[in-house]
Design a protein around this motif. Sequence first.
Motif, PDB file in Angstrom:
ATOM      1  N   GLU A   8      45.030  74.542  -8.344  1.00  0.00           N
ATOM      2  CA  GLU A   8      44.093  74.754  -9.450  1.00  0.00           C
ATOM      3  C   GLU A   8      44.024  76.231  -9.825  1.00  0.00           C
ATOM      4  O   GLU A   8      43.984  76.588 -11.007  1.00  0.00           O
ATOM      5  CB  GLU A   8      42.707  74.238  -9.070  1.00  0.00           C
ATOM      6  CG  GLU A   8      41.711  74.324 -10.186  1.00  0.00           C
ATOM      7  CD  GLU A   8      40.363  73.745  -9.814  1.00  0.00           C
ATOM      8  OE1 GLU A   8      39.649  73.328 -10.733  1.00  0.00           O
ATOM      9  OE2 GLU A   8      40.013  73.705  -8.616  1.00  0.00           O
ATOM     10  N   MET A   9      44.063  77.111  -8.826  1.00  0.00           N
ATOM     11  CA  MET A   9      44.037  78.549  -9.088  1.00  0.00           C
ATOM     12  C   MET A   9      45.252  78.962  -9.933  1.00  0.00           C
ATOM     13  O   MET A   9      45.118  79.731 -10.887  1.00  0.00           O
ATOM     14  CB  MET A   9      44.043  79.332  -7.774  1.00  0.00           C
ATOM     15  CG  MET A   9      44.092  80.841  -7.953  1.00  0.00           C
ATOM     16  SD  MET A   9      44.588  81.733  -6.464  1.00  0.00           S
ATOM     17  CE  MET A   9      46.339  81.335  -6.380  1.00  0.00           C
ATOM     18  N   ASN A  51      51.021  71.871 -19.531  1.00  0.00           N
ATOM     19  CA  ASN A  51      51.546  70.614 -20.064  1.00  0.00           C
ATOM     20  C   ASN A  51      51.342  69.489 -19.045  1.00  0.00           C
ATOM     21  O   ASN A  51      50.704  69.685 -18.009  1.00  0.00           O
ATOM     22  CB  ASN A  51      53.022  70.781 -20.436  1.00  0.00           C
ATOM     23  CG  ASN A  51      53.885  71.197 -19.262  1.00  0.00           C
ATOM     24  OD1 ASN A  51      53.492  71.096 -18.097  1.00  0.00           O
ATOM     25  ND2 ASN A  51      55.070  71.697 -19.557  1.00  0.00           N
ATOM     26  N   ALA A  52      51.905  68.336 -19.346  1.00  0.00           N
ATOM     27  CA  ALA A  52      51.737  67.164 -18.476  1.00  0.00           C
ATOM     28  C   ALA A  52      52.292  67.427 -17.083  1.00  0.00           C
ATOM     29  O   ALA A  52      51.734  66.940 -16.087  1.00  0.00           O
ATOM     30  CB  ALA A  52      52.413  65.949 -19.097  1.00  0.00           C
ATOM     31  N   CYS A  79      52.350  74.089  -4.414  1.00  0.00           N
ATOM     32  CA  CYS A  79      51.015  73.905  -3.839  1.00  0.00           C
ATOM     33  C   CYS A  79      50.712  72.416  -3.649  1.00  0.00           C
ATOM     34  O   CYS A  79      50.117  72.021  -2.646  1.00  0.00           O
ATOM     35  CB  CYS A  79      49.957  74.538  -4.736  1.00  0.00           C
ATOM     36  SG  CYS A  79      50.086  76.325  -4.891  1.00  0.00           S
ATOM     37  N   ALA A  80      51.136  71.615  -4.610  1.00  0.00           N
ATOM     38  CA  ALA A  80      50.912  70.163  -4.524  1.00  0.00           C
ATOM     39  C   ALA A  80      51.665  69.585  -3.337  1.00  0.00           C
ATOM     40  O   ALA A  80      51.111  68.778  -2.572  1.00  0.00           O
ATOM     41  CB  ALA A  80      51.359  69.487  -5.819  1.00  0.00           C
ATOM     42  N   LYS A  81      52.924  69.990  -3.169  1.00  0.00           N
ATOM     43  CA  LYS A  81      53.719  69.483  -2.042  1.00  0.00           C
ATOM     44  C   LYS A  81      53.088  69.873  -0.713  1.00  0.00           C
ATOM     45  O   LYS A  81      53.166  69.139   0.260  1.00  0.00           O
ATOM     46  CB  LYS A  81      55.148  70.014  -2.108  1.00  0.00           C
ATOM     47  CG  LYS A  81      55.980  69.483  -3.235  1.00  0.00           C
ATOM     48  CD  LYS A  81      56.656  68.192  -2.902  1.00  0.00           C
ATOM     49  CE  LYS A  81      57.851  68.432  -2.009  1.00  0.00           C
ATOM     50  NZ  LYS A  81      58.715  67.273  -1.894  1.00  0.00           N
ATOM     51  N   ALA A  82      52.445  71.043  -0.689  1.00  0.00           N
ATOM     52  CA  ALA A  82      51.789  71.516   0.531  1.00  0.00           C
ATOM     53  C   ALA A  82      50.394  70.911   0.693  1.00  0.00           C
ATOM     54  O   ALA A  82      49.755  71.102   1.722  1.00  0.00           O
ATOM     55  CB  ALA A  82      51.702  73.040   0.511  1.00  0.00           C
ATOM     56  N   SER A  94      51.145  67.698 -11.423  1.00  0.00           N
ATOM     57  CA  SER A  94      51.243  68.384 -10.136  1.00  0.00           C
ATOM     58  C   SER A  94      49.856  68.632  -9.555  1.00  0.00           C
ATOM     59  O   SER A  94      49.639  68.463  -8.349  1.00  0.00           O
ATOM     60  CB  SER A  94      51.994  69.704 -10.280  1.00  0.00           C
ATOM     61  OG  SER A  94      53.352  69.481 -10.561  1.00  0.00           O
ATOM     62  N   LEU A  95      48.923  69.004 -10.400  1.00  0.00           N
ATOM     63  CA  LEU A  95      47.552  69.221  -9.942  1.00  0.00           C
ATOM     64  C   LEU A  95      46.952  67.928  -9.407  1.00  0.00           C
ATOM     65  O   LEU A  95      46.315  67.905  -8.349  1.00  0.00           O
ATOM     66  CB  LEU A  95      46.698  69.807 -11.058  1.00  0.00           C
ATOM     67  CG  LEU A  95      45.259  70.162 -10.688  1.00  0.00           C
ATOM     68  CD1 LEU A  95      45.224  71.203  -9.565  1.00  0.00           C
ATOM     69  CD2 LEU A  95      44.514  70.677 -11.907  1.00  0.00           C
TER      70      LEU A  95
END
Length: 79
Positions: free
Chosen positions: A51-52, A65-66, A41-44, A71-72
């Motif tokens: 977040e969902m 975790n970290a 999702c982050a890459k997109a 990524s978020l």
Amino acid sequence: AMIAACARSGRMEEAEKWFDQMAKQGLQPNLVSHSSVIHACAKAGDYRRAEMWLEKAVACNLEPNAICYNSLIHACTKG
């Protein structure tokens, strides 16, 4: 492995499809599976979806975790 491969190339919907397949086959997705979808999702650039997925991990009694949080954050910078 398939979810992570999709995540690396930013194929968010395909990563989600593999995640769902895993669950349908009776396999319990772990934090690595969730964080891979969050990464996709982050890459997109879809921070809301990232977040969902983080919330889904928490709902499954997994402790983010970290890697999940990074990524978020990455998703928020792209979205």
